[in-house]
Each structure stands twice: as structure tokens, then as C-alpha cells.
Enzyme design. Sequence first.
Site, PDB file in Angstrom:
ATOM      1  N   LEU A   1      18.005  21.161  52.848  1.00  0.00           N
ATOM      2  CA  LEU A   1      17.840  22.018  51.681  1.00  0.00           C
ATOM      3  C   LEU A   1      18.427  23.378  52.042  1.00  0.00           C
ATOM      4  O   LEU A   1      18.322  23.814  53.193  1.00  0.00           O
ATOM      5  CB  LEU A   1      16.356  22.180  51.315  1.00  0.00           C
ATOM      6  CG  LEU A   1      15.607  20.942  50.826  1.00  0.00           C
ATOM      7  CD1 LEU A   1      14.141  21.284  50.590  1.00  0.00           C
ATOM      8  CD2 LEU A   1      16.225  20.375  49.559  1.00  0.00           C
ATOM      9  N   ASP A   2      19.043  24.033  51.072  1.00  0.00           N
ATOM     10  CA  ASP A   2      19.546  25.379  51.326  1.00  0.00           C
ATOM     11  C   ASP A   2      18.405  26.293  51.759  1.00  0.00           C
ATOM     12  O   ASP A   2      17.234  26.052  51.429  1.00  0.00           O
ATOM     13  CB  ASP A   2      20.208  25.943  50.070  1.00  0.00           C
ATOM     14  CG  ASP A   2      21.431  25.145  49.644  1.00  0.00           C
ATOM     15  OD1 ASP A   2      22.031  24.484  50.502  1.00  0.00           O
ATOM     16  OD2 ASP A   2      21.767  25.188  48.443  1.00  0.00           O
ATOM     17  N   LYS A   3      18.759  27.346  52.454  1.00  0.00           N
ATOM     18  CA  LYS A   3      17.760  28.280  52.982  1.00  0.00           C
ATOM     19  C   LYS A   3      16.741  28.700  51.928  1.00  0.00           C
ATOM     20  O   LYS A   3      15.534  28.682  52.171  1.00  0.00           O
ATOM     21  CB  LYS A   3      18.461  29.520  53.547  1.00  0.00           C
ATOM     22  CG  LYS A   3      17.507  30.619  53.987  1.00  0.00           C
ATOM     23  CD  LYS A   3      18.260  31.867  54.420  1.00  0.00           C
ATOM     24  CE  LYS A   3      17.284  32.983  54.761  1.00  0.00           C
ATOM     25  NZ  LYS A   3      17.994  34.236  55.131  1.00  0.00           N
TER      26      LYS A   3
ATOM     27  N   ARG B   1      23.639  23.635  42.360  1.00  0.00           N
ATOM     28  CA  ARG B   1      24.051  25.006  42.071  1.00  0.00           C
ATOM     29  C   ARG B   1      25.485  25.055  41.560  1.00  0.00           C
ATOM     30  O   ARG B   1      25.794  25.764  40.583  1.00  0.00           O
ATOM     31  CB  ARG B   1      23.885  25.860  43.331  1.00  0.00           C
ATOM     32  CG  ARG B   1      22.444  25.905  43.836  1.00  0.00           C
ATOM     33  CD  ARG B   1      22.353  26.430  45.258  1.00  0.00           C
ATOM     34  NE  ARG B   1      22.833  27.794  45.366  1.00  0.00           N
ATOM     35  CZ  ARG B   1      23.018  28.414  46.532  1.00  0.00           C
ATOM     36  NH1 ARG B   1      22.797  27.779  47.674  1.00  0.00           N
ATOM     37  NH2 ARG B   1      23.443  29.656  46.549  1.00  0.00           N
TER      38      ARG B   1
END
Length: 327
Positions: free
Chosen positions: A141-143, A240
Site C-alpha cells: 500500500l502507498d505510504k 489514484r
Amino acid sequence: MTQSENTVNLEGSTSQEHFGQRLDQVLADLFPEYSRSKLKSWIQDGNVRLDGEVITAPRHKILGDEFVQISAKMEVQTTSQPQAIKLDIVYEDDDILVINKPADLVVHPGAGNQDGTVLNALLNHVPNIDKVPRAGIVHRLDKDTTGLMVVAKTLPAQTHLVDQLQNRVMSREYEALAIGTMVAGGIVEAAIGRHQTKRTHMAVREFGKPAVTHYRVIEKFRAHTHLRLKLETGRTHQIRVHMAHIKHPLVGDPAYGGRARLPKGATDELVEMLRRFNRQALHAAQLSLYHPTTGEWMTWQAPLPDDMVALINTVREDTKAHPDEAI
């Protein structure tokens, strides 16, 4: 088959159906819980015996009815160090670990984030997970994306989970708040590749990797939409990039959302909320998969984090404050 903390010991027999096939192919058939690349490396390292004879050539031809033995040492796969970082554990057994990742926590060490990551926390929490590539991390998962992640605690479990990801069996669903009012759900099918000029960004590219995102509307507001999204593929930054591509970027997205957009006549509360919401409004809400050992279909859910709950409530109140605007 046995797997201790430091060694793997496997035994099996080839059949006449394997006659003429390559050793590495036959081992993948006999021991599917291990990846082909791992089995190949064990052959080349001299860890495989056929009828007692060490074979080091992956292309060695099988005759059939041969006794196979593999005895391989589990080597450390990472140089990162354990760190006592608290994990929000949703589920854990001998094979897998499911966590609910908070915002601001990087999954894997990289440039600018050499420690303080999920990987460092896993090395501290799970003994010997350093023998599993990437400390068992199967997907990222992105930060600043919150929510559910599954981690493999053993090499066979990792092989199974990676296979489920690659074959689009594992199900991952997200919730997000997008900019703009969306009339209905739909599908975004657009290939994604590295951005031409911004090397840390991704973009819709004609010759990128196939990417498919399904989305449906949970709730419409006068200038935003609460969405449920399901990944069919798992490209970097996929949701995104896809939402920005259809002109509905996620609220707070620093890379793909552009400058904060304030709807006309926004309440003071909404103005303040949007200005200080400094991460993409994206949460991995549901994860479903087949357990790598039992074969049971399992599902976990994680409620929206407090900051997204507050954001959506504020957007909802702003909509109520403008009753004359049709949604």
C-alpha cells in the site's frame, strides 16, 4: 515435507508421465508450494538429489520413477533490521498475517525510508520471517494509503498468495473520496506505466501494463463522491492514476490530485478540512483470499480511519448546507 526454522526437507517421486521433462519443471509439479525460481536455485546450489545423486542442471531430463530429495538451507533474504514498531494485527496464524496499516507508515525500505517500515516491524514480530523474500510482503500500500495488507509468514504461503494475486483470485476493495460528483459507477480500463518525465509518478500510457479498476458510488455530495473500488489488477498507484485519468482525482492526493479545489460557498469547516487533509483519501477496506494451507476463503474488513470519517462527515454537512444544489 518438513520445514524447520532454517531448513527445508522435501521428498517425492517422479512418474513415467514426467519422462523427458526438465528437472525444474518436474519439481514445480511435485512441489507447487515453492516458486519455480526458488526450486531452480536449489538445483543449481546442489540441494537436489535424484536416486541419491546430486543434480545441478535445471535442464536435466527426467527418466521417471526416480526418488527426489531436496534439503535446502533457508538463507536470510533481507539486510534490514528488526524494529519494535506496533502493528495493528487483524488476523494471524502460522501461515499468514493480516494488518491494518495506518497512514504515514511505509511498507518497504527505499530511498529516504531506510527503516521505520512495515518490513522492519515484521522482522521484529515474526521470528525467521527474514528467510522469506521481502519479509513475506506480498503486495504493498502507498505510504499514505490506509487499510488491509496480507503478509506470508512462510515461503510456501508466499508462493500461494503471489499466485492468487497474479491470477486475479485475491480480492481487494477500497473506499475513497473523489473530487467531483459522479453519476454512476463504472470501469476504468487503461494501461499504466512510468510517467515520461516524473520518474516517481505513474501515468496512463499506451504501452503500459494492463490495468482495470471497478468503481461504484456509495454516496454523492454536491462536489465530491464517496466511492467503493475493486482492483482487478494491481499496478503501482493504480486507483489514484485511474481516477485522475477520468477527471475525478482523490481528495488530498499530492501527486495526482493537483491543488485543492474548494466548491463555491464551501462552509468554513470544509475549507479547513480540505486544506489540512494532506494525504490521498484512500483506504483498503476489504481483503479476501484463499488460505494458503487450509484452502478456506477468508474475508477481512477494516473500518474507515478517523480522518476519512471526519472528512466525509464534513463534506456531507457542506452538502446539507446547500439544499438548493441538485446532486
